[in-house]
Design an enzyme around this catalytic site. Sequence first.
Site, PDB file in Angstrom:
ATOM      1  N   ILE A 166      43.684  38.247  37.309  1.00  0.00           N
ATOM      2  CA  ILE A 166      43.978  39.675  37.118  1.00  0.00           C
ATOM      3  C   ILE A 166      44.915  40.209  38.209  1.00  0.00           C
ATOM      4  O   ILE A 166      45.763  41.065  37.941  1.00  0.00           O
ATOM      5  CB  ILE A 166      42.674  40.522  37.018  1.00  0.00           C
ATOM      6  N   SER A 218      43.862  34.948  49.979  1.00  0.00           N
ATOM      7  CA  SER A 218      43.292  33.993  49.017  1.00  0.00           C
ATOM      8  C   SER A 218      43.091  32.670  49.732  1.00  0.00           C
ATOM      9  O   SER A 218      43.875  32.321  50.611  1.00  0.00           O
ATOM     10  CB  SER A 218      44.235  33.811  47.819  1.00  0.00           C
ATOM     11  N   ARG A 219      42.038  31.958  49.325  1.00  0.00           N
ATOM     12  CA  ARG A 219      41.794  30.663  49.970  1.00  0.00           C
ATOM     13  C   ARG A 219      42.744  29.613  49.438  1.00  0.00           C
ATOM     14  O   ARG A 219      42.961  28.595  50.062  1.00  0.00           O
ATOM     15  CB  ARG A 219      40.340  30.224  49.721  1.00  0.00           C
ATOM     16  N   LYS A 229      36.550  45.753  38.083  1.00  0.00           N
ATOM     17  CA  LYS A 229      35.278  45.837  37.350  1.00  0.00           C
ATOM     18  C   LYS A 229      34.779  44.435  37.087  1.00  0.00           C
ATOM     19  O   LYS A 229      35.618  43.535  37.077  1.00  0.00           O
ATOM     20  CB  LYS A 229      35.445  46.610  36.052  1.00  0.00           C
ATOM     21  N   ASP A 288      30.793  40.542  31.178  1.00  0.00           N
ATOM     22  CA  ASP A 288      32.042  40.807  31.912  1.00  0.00           C
ATOM     23  C   ASP A 288      33.038  41.540  31.005  1.00  0.00           C
ATOM     24  O   ASP A 288      33.524  42.604  31.379  1.00  0.00           O
ATOM     25  CB  ASP A 288      32.631  39.505  32.488  1.00  0.00           C
TER      26      ASP A 288
HETATM   27  P1  NAP Z   1      39.867  34.559  38.914  1.00  0.00           P
HETATM   28  O1  NAP Z   1      41.119  34.201  38.196  1.00  0.00           O
HETATM   29  O2  NAP Z   1      38.784  33.543  39.043  1.00  0.00           O
HETATM   30  O3  NAP Z   1      40.270  35.102  40.335  1.00  0.00           O
HETATM   31  C1  NAP Z   1      39.320  35.476  41.301  1.00  0.00           C
HETATM   32  C2  NAP Z   1      39.931  35.385  42.679  1.00  0.00           C
HETATM   33  O4  NAP Z   1      38.919  35.655  43.635  1.00  0.00           O
HETATM   34  C3  NAP Z   1      40.530  34.044  43.000  1.00  0.00           C
HETATM   35  O5  NAP Z   1      41.826  34.328  43.462  1.00  0.00           O
HETATM   36  C4  NAP Z   1      39.717  33.482  44.135  1.00  0.00           C
HETATM   37  O6  NAP Z   1      40.677  33.172  45.116  1.00  0.00           O
HETATM   38  C5  NAP Z   1      38.899  34.639  44.640  1.00  0.00           C
HETATM   39  N1  NAP Z   1      37.522  34.197  44.856  1.00  0.00           N
HETATM   40  C6  NAP Z   1      36.697  33.581  43.986  1.00  0.00           C
HETATM   41  N2  NAP Z   1      35.502  33.346  44.534  1.00  0.00           N
HETATM   42  C7  NAP Z   1      35.584  33.793  45.783  1.00  0.00           C
HETATM   43  C8  NAP Z   1      34.678  33.809  46.860  1.00  0.00           C
HETATM   44  N3  NAP Z   1      33.438  33.302  46.745  1.00  0.00           N
HETATM   45  N4  NAP Z   1      35.084  34.321  48.013  1.00  0.00           N
HETATM   46  C9  NAP Z   1      36.322  34.798  48.126  1.00  0.00           C
HETATM   47  N5  NAP Z   1      37.240  34.818  47.150  1.00  0.00           N
HETATM   48  C10 NAP Z   1      36.849  34.329  45.986  1.00  0.00           C
HETATM   49  O7  NAP Z   1      39.167  35.833  38.241  1.00  0.00           O
HETATM   50  P2  NAP Z   1      39.882  37.044  37.508  1.00  0.00           P
HETATM   51  O8  NAP Z   1      39.944  36.800  36.051  1.00  0.00           O
HETATM   52  O9  NAP Z   1      41.130  37.430  38.193  1.00  0.00           O
HETATM   53  O10 NAP Z   1      38.741  38.137  37.686  1.00  0.00           O
HETATM   54  C11 NAP Z   1      38.531  38.817  38.894  1.00  0.00           C
HETATM   55  C12 NAP Z   1      37.927  40.167  38.569  1.00  0.00           C
HETATM   56  O11 NAP Z   1      38.844  40.890  37.758  1.00  0.00           O
HETATM   57  C13 NAP Z   1      36.629  40.070  37.762  1.00  0.00           C
HETATM   58  O12 NAP Z   1      35.709  41.029  38.220  1.00  0.00           O
HETATM   59  C14 NAP Z   1      37.066  40.346  36.348  1.00  0.00           C
HETATM   60  O13 NAP Z   1      36.050  40.950  35.575  1.00  0.00           O
HETATM   61  C15 NAP Z   1      38.195  41.324  36.585  1.00  0.00           C
HETATM   62  N6  NAP Z   1      39.152  41.345  35.457  1.00  0.00           N
HETATM   63  C16 NAP Z   1      39.640  40.179  34.921  1.00  0.00           C
HETATM   64  C17 NAP Z   1      40.492  40.237  33.822  1.00  0.00           C
HETATM   65  C18 NAP Z   1      41.067  38.988  33.198  1.00  0.00           C
HETATM   66  O14 NAP Z   1      41.835  39.095  32.230  1.00  0.00           O
HETATM   67  N7  NAP Z   1      40.789  37.800  33.689  1.00  0.00           N
HETATM   68  C19 NAP Z   1      40.847  41.476  33.264  1.00  0.00           C
HETATM   69  C20 NAP Z   1      40.369  42.638  33.863  1.00  0.00           C
HETATM   70  C21 NAP Z   1      39.521  42.569  34.956  1.00  0.00           C
HETATM   71  P3  NAP Z   1      40.684  31.898  46.050  1.00  0.00           P
HETATM   72  O15 NAP Z   1      39.705  30.887  45.468  1.00  0.00           O
HETATM   73  O16 NAP Z   1      42.054  31.434  46.034  1.00  0.00           O
HETATM   74  O17 NAP Z   1      40.239  32.461  47.358  1.00  0.00           O
END
Ligand code: NAP
Length: 309
Positions: free
Chosen positions: A13, A35-36, A89, A167
């Site tokens: 996102i 980011s890690r 969210k 979610d």
């Molecule tokens: P994602 O692709 O898995 O990204 C999550 C990010 O958070 C990664 O960059 C990861 O970065 C970091 N992360 C994960 N676990 C972590 C931890 N334990 N400690 C620190 N950093 C951590 O997930 P996403 O889809 O972007 O979703 C993230 C949020 O946005 C969620 O709450 C989701 O509901 C919301 N969202 C997502 C979408 C969608 O289309 N996917 C749409 C609207 C809202 P590193 O591992 O590189 O540190």
Amino acid sequence: MAYRIAIVGLGKIATDQHLPCIAKNRKFKLVATVSRNATHPDVSHFTSLAELIQSKTPVDAVALCTPPSVRLQMALQALDAGFHVLIEKPPTPTIGELFAMQAYAKKKKRVLYATWHSRMNEAVEEAKRRLKGKHVTLLKITWREDVRHWHPGQEWIWEPGGFGVFDPGINALSILTHIMPREIFVDQATIEVPANKATPIAAQIKFKHGDGQAADLSADFDWRQTGTQTWQIEMTTSDGMKLNLLKGGTVLEINGKVVLEAPMEEYELIYKHFAKLLKAGKSDVDAAPLQLVCDCFMLGKPTLVEKFE
Ligand code: NAP
């Protein structure tokens, strides 16, 4: 002067929406990413929020785009550093964590914006206006999508605190709690959890009015839908109005006719609103959608379903 912002969590996102929307909003300037794993070619990059804070890079605000389970600690750290905080969210895995974050932001006199992107649609606002003062007798939410398409390779969604199908489902509930003319409550729920996962892949929810007035109010969330995706909220009111919000809240039909079709600008509007909040020094935190999800888990009957790979 533009607000200097850092993005924490450079995942799907952040890349799809936050980076491009910050880039096109003159009220913000991206100064760092955290980011890690991933990096950004044009700004300072850190592998943890602590590292960013220690670097003394001037930052006004952070956008926390990590999964909800790690947000409270990050938000407290950011508030301690004097940053304003925007969060994705669902805000936190529990209501208690959200209230703690809200209280800490207040104590630190910083802005906390808990975003609900699905609310940021003109059709949603129009639906709210049309429903004002009415009594909803029928509600049918159908939120069915393909988890493999929207969350490729993401393991956190299947871990405790990862919300599973709630979610996306909380997006529907964020619209619902915004447009309903009065509060509704969870009556009962069935929660389908795959045998190899900790969070639900589907849920069927029945709601009720608080005063017991008769109504048929339900939601159907499912993450196993391939092909056409369905994000729809249908309502009927006691005076006969049929309201239908389609395509995730971007299209509004009244009595079978499209009355509004707005372009998808959710994240553009999120940053517009954040700039206003920062200028006014005001927070925006609404726990209502998360409360409904917590209540589903509290009242829901869990059912084990087949493994999901
Ligand atoms: P994602 O692709 O898995 O990204 C999550 C990010 O958070 C990664 O960059 C990861 O970065 C970091 N992360 C994960 N676990 C972590 C931890 N334990 N400690 C620190 N950093 C951590 O997930 P996403 O889809 O972007 O979703 C993230 C949020 O946005 C969620 O709450 C989701 O509901 C919301 N969202 C997502 C979408 C969608 O289309 N996917 C749409 C609207 C809202 P590193 O591992 O590189 O540190």
